[in-house]
Design a protein around this motif. Structure first.
Motif, short mmCIF file in Angstrom:
data_model
loop_
_atom_site.label_atom_id
_atom_site.label_comp_id
_atom_site.label_asym_id
_atom_site.label_seq_id
_atom_site.Cartn_x
_atom_site.Cartn_y
_atom_site.Cartn_z
N ARG A 11 25.04 28.42 31.44
CA ARG A 11 25.30 28.20 30.02
C ARG A 11 25.75 29.33 29.34
NH1 ARG A 11 20.19 25.21 30.33
NH2 ARG A 11 19.30 26.97 29.47
N ARG A 12 25.22 30.53 29.67
CA ARG A 12 25.82 31.78 29.21
C ARG A 12 27.01 32.01 29.57
NH1 ARG A 12 21.21 35.10 31.15
NH2 ARG A 12 19.52 34.16 30.05
N LYS A 13 27.61 31.85 30.65
CA LYS A 13 29.01 31.89 31.15
C LYS A 13 29.96 31.21 30.18
CE LYS A 13 28.49 33.42 36.03
NZ LYS A 13 28.43 33.22 37.18
N ILE A 14 29.50 30.11 29.75
CA ILE A 14 30.32 29.10 29.13
C ILE A 14 30.37 29.33 27.83
CG2 ILE A 14 30.45 26.55 28.28
CD1 ILE A 14 29.19 25.55 31.00
N ILE A 15 29.38 29.88 27.48
CA ILE A 15 29.19 30.44 25.95
C ILE A 15 30.25 31.60 25.74
CG2 ILE A 15 27.73 31.62 24.37
CD1 ILE A 15 25.53 29.92 24.98
N TYR A 16 29.95 32.59 26.68
CA TYR A 16 30.98 33.83 26.61
C TYR A 16 32.27 33.30 26.75
CZ TYR A 16 26.69 36.68 26.47
OH TYR A 16 25.45 36.96 26.48
N THR A 17 32.41 32.52 27.63
CA THR A 17 34.09 32.28 28.16
C THR A 17 34.59 31.40 26.83
OG1 THR A 17 33.51 32.30 30.19
CG2 THR A 17 35.72 31.04 29.81
#
Length: 145
Positions: free
Chosen positions: A81-87
């Motif tokens: 989820r964090r990777k999706i948020i940052y990307t």
């Protein structure tokens, strides 16, 4: 020692009784316990089963393994989820700022860049961001009580 179907079902029922909720983990534990019993030198099923459970740390060890697996799976989901948020945040910011610059300079594709930026912002970034906050707060409250 070769295990019968009823003995395998007995082990599976005990794993469920010990609190192993994840189906995949329960199947893996069942496979490891059955392998340990079949490869062991014990001739009595009860003795072999107790020895196999002790190899995994007993009932507490199996419960701890369940908890550890749950935390690892939760951590992996949280990191995704964090990777999706940052990307998605980066892409939305890049598209909106590029679209704004294109609009100021009166270059072509400005409206498309702005539209794509706001679509990514509203339909990817914000839902995942708020879902992640909800899950983080939900986890915090559940760990306190």
């Amino acid at each position: 020692m070769i295990l019968s179907e009823s003995q395998i079902e007995y082990i599976a029922a005990n794993l469920k009784h010990y609190g192993v909720r994840e189906e995949e983990l329960r199947e893996d534990l069942l496979d490891h316990i059955c392998t340990h019993i079949e490869e062991g030198k014990d001739t009595d099923f009860e003795e072999a089963y107790r020895n196999a459970l002790q190899k995994f740390g007993g009932q507490y060890g199996i419960f701890a393994l369940q908890q550890h697996t749950f935390y690892i799976v939760s951590l992996q989901r949280s990191q995704l989820r964090r990777k999706i948020i940052y990307t998605s945040g980066f892409i939305a910011t890049f598209l909106i700022s590029s679209g704004s610059m294109f609009k100021f300079m009166h270059w072509p594709l400005a409206s498309i860049l702005l539209l794509l930026g706001f679509l990514v912002l509203n339909f990817v970034f914000l839902p995942v961001f708020f879902y992640n906050r909800y899950k983080s707060e939900n986890h915090t409250y559940s760990s306190i009580s």
